[in-house]
Design an enzyme around this catalytic site. Structure first.
Site, mmCIF file in Angstrom:
data_model
loop_
_atom_site.group_PDB
_atom_site.id
_atom_site.type_symbol
_atom_site.label_atom_id
_atom_site.label_comp_id
_atom_site.label_asym_id
_atom_site.label_seq_id
_atom_site.Cartn_x
_atom_site.Cartn_y
_atom_site.Cartn_z
ATOM 1 N N ASN A 1 15.773 28.871 58.382
ATOM 2 C CA ASN A 1 15.969 27.998 57.222
ATOM 3 C C ASN A 1 16.975 28.693 56.303
ATOM 4 O O ASN A 1 16.647 29.702 55.675
ATOM 5 C CB ASN A 1 14.616 27.796 56.518
ATOM 6 N N GLU B 1 3.307 29.162 55.699
ATOM 7 C CA GLU B 1 4.150 30.049 54.901
ATOM 8 C C GLU B 1 3.403 30.445 53.630
ATOM 9 O O GLU B 1 3.444 29.705 52.627
ATOM 10 C CB GLU B 1 5.455 29.347 54.524
ATOM 11 N N HIS C 1 8.294 22.229 52.108
ATOM 12 C CA HIS C 1 8.514 23.661 51.851
ATOM 13 C C HIS C 1 8.034 23.994 50.434
ATOM 14 O O HIS C 1 8.124 23.161 49.529
ATOM 15 C CB HIS C 1 9.998 23.993 52.021
ATOM 16 N N GLU D 1 9.346 25.640 48.148
ATOM 17 C CA GLU D 1 10.356 25.586 47.083
ATOM 18 C C GLU D 1 10.476 24.173 46.497
ATOM 19 O O GLU D 1 10.348 24.017 45.284
ATOM 20 C CB GLU D 1 11.674 26.195 47.579
ATOM 21 N N LYS E 1 18.205 27.616 53.583
ATOM 22 C CA LYS E 1 18.043 27.284 52.158
ATOM 23 C C LYS E 1 19.431 26.952 51.561
ATOM 24 O O LYS E 1 20.240 26.353 52.253
ATOM 25 C CB LYS E 1 17.329 28.432 51.427
ATOM 26 N N GLY F 1 10.351 35.656 50.846
ATOM 27 C CA GLY F 1 11.429 36.332 50.124
ATOM 28 C C GLY F 1 10.995 37.593 49.409
ATOM 29 O O GLY F 1 11.720 38.126 48.572
ATOM 30 N N SER G 1 9.078 36.398 55.124
ATOM 31 C CA SER G 1 9.619 37.747 55.349
ATOM 32 C C SER G 1 9.603 38.174 56.818
ATOM 33 O O SER G 1 9.440 39.355 57.123
ATOM 34 C CB SER G 1 8.892 38.778 54.481
HETATM 35 P P1 13P Z 1 11.972 34.538 53.977
HETATM 36 O O1 13P Z 1 12.011 34.762 55.476
HETATM 37 O O2 13P Z 1 13.257 34.858 53.299
HETATM 38 O O3 13P Z 1 10.771 35.188 53.370
HETATM 39 O O4 13P Z 1 11.787 32.949 53.768
HETATM 40 C C1 13P Z 1 10.768 32.290 54.443
HETATM 41 C C2 13P Z 1 10.938 30.839 54.261
HETATM 42 O O5 13P Z 1 10.734 30.299 53.192
HETATM 43 C C3 13P Z 1 11.398 30.055 55.423
HETATM 44 O O6 13P Z 1 11.266 28.701 55.201
#
Ligand code: 13P
Length: 249
Positions: free
Chosen positions: A12, A168, A99, A101, A14, A174, A207
């Site tokens: 992803n 997740e 997601h 976010e 983003k 992150g 992560s």
């Molecule tokens: P990270 O791998 O950067 O922690 O992000 C995970 C994520 O949100 C994938 O959708």
């Protein structure tokens, strides 16, 4: 349980990658996944603007393209949104929905997430529905209750055979804090049970890195990963896609 479907390794991106950067990524990445074992598939979710160019660059490689979200209507007065038919035109096969976010920044609800996932399936896109608890919820021992609600409401009415659920934990996204592989496996197993279909694909995300991928993929209830930061670098995502498969007994 032996895996009857392919593992799904998804990246992803983003809000990263211009078209030029996506093209450069594809050039460096394709040789790294040219000889992948047949037990897995790779999916990349670029921003909407890079979908067309990445789709062209990856044509014939077997690497699939996902959107990072999809609207539930086919068209209409929804400024800023993208619909399933618009994605299909560019060879998109998957769509991330729910997601954490957009849940956090745009207040997406489980009901909206369910509408998005249903629209995706109605148009032959595979929804990757994300669920997961915050740190506060985990510390208050609410993890199972929160995820159970997200599964019950977000996945209602979906075909489990054309569905990916990504666990997740928000505190692991992150932050560099990967959930312990055994705990990620426990939650993925609970999700599989709540979905009620053994063949649903359940991913772990948060992560994930070249250092943690092999331990995650050895777990019995983890059928793949959803990778953020480490999917932006072709070498690290290439290593993740080439995870070491467990030796079958
Ligand atoms: P990270 O791998 O950067 O922690 O992000 C995970 C994520 O949100 C994938 O959708």
């Amino acid at each position: 349980m032996p895996l009857v479907h392919k593992a799904v390794i998804a990246g992803n991106w983003k809000m990263h990658m211009t078209c030029a950067e996506a093209q450069a990524f594809a050039q460096a990445f394709l040789p790294l996944v040219a000889h992948l074992p047949t037990d897995r598939e790779v999916v990349l979710a670029p921003p909407f603007t890079a979908i067309a160019i990445l789709s062209e660059a990856l044509a014939g490689s077997g690497v699939a393209i996902s959107a990072q979200n999809v609207h539930w209507e086919e068209k209409g007065a929804y400024t800023g949104m993208i619909s399933a038919p618009m994605l299909l035109e560019h060879g998109v096969t998957h769509a991330i929905v729910g997601h954490s976010e957009p849940r956090k920044y745009y207040s997406e609800t489980d009901e909206q997430i369910n509408l998005r996932a249903r629209s995706a399936q109605a148009h032959d896109l595979i929804p990757i529905v994300c669920v997961g608890e915050s740190l506060d919820q985990r510390e208050a021992s609410e993890t199972e209750r929160v995820i159970h609600r997200q599964v019950e409401q977000g996945l209602e009415g979906l075909d489990p055979c054309r569905l990916i659920v990504a666990y997740e934990p928000i505190w692991a996204i992150g932050t560099g804090k990967t959930c312990a592989a055994s705990e990620a496996n426990r939650i993925c197993g609970l999700i599989r049970g709540w979905v009620g279909h053994p063949e649903v694909i359940v991913q772990y995300g948060g992560s994930v890195s070249p250092a943690t991928i092999d331990d995650l993929m050895v777990q019995s209830d983890i059928d793949g990963v959803l990778v953020g930061g480490a999917s932006l670098d072709p070498l690290s995502f290439g290593r993740i896609a080439n995870y070491q498969a467990p030796v079958q007994a």
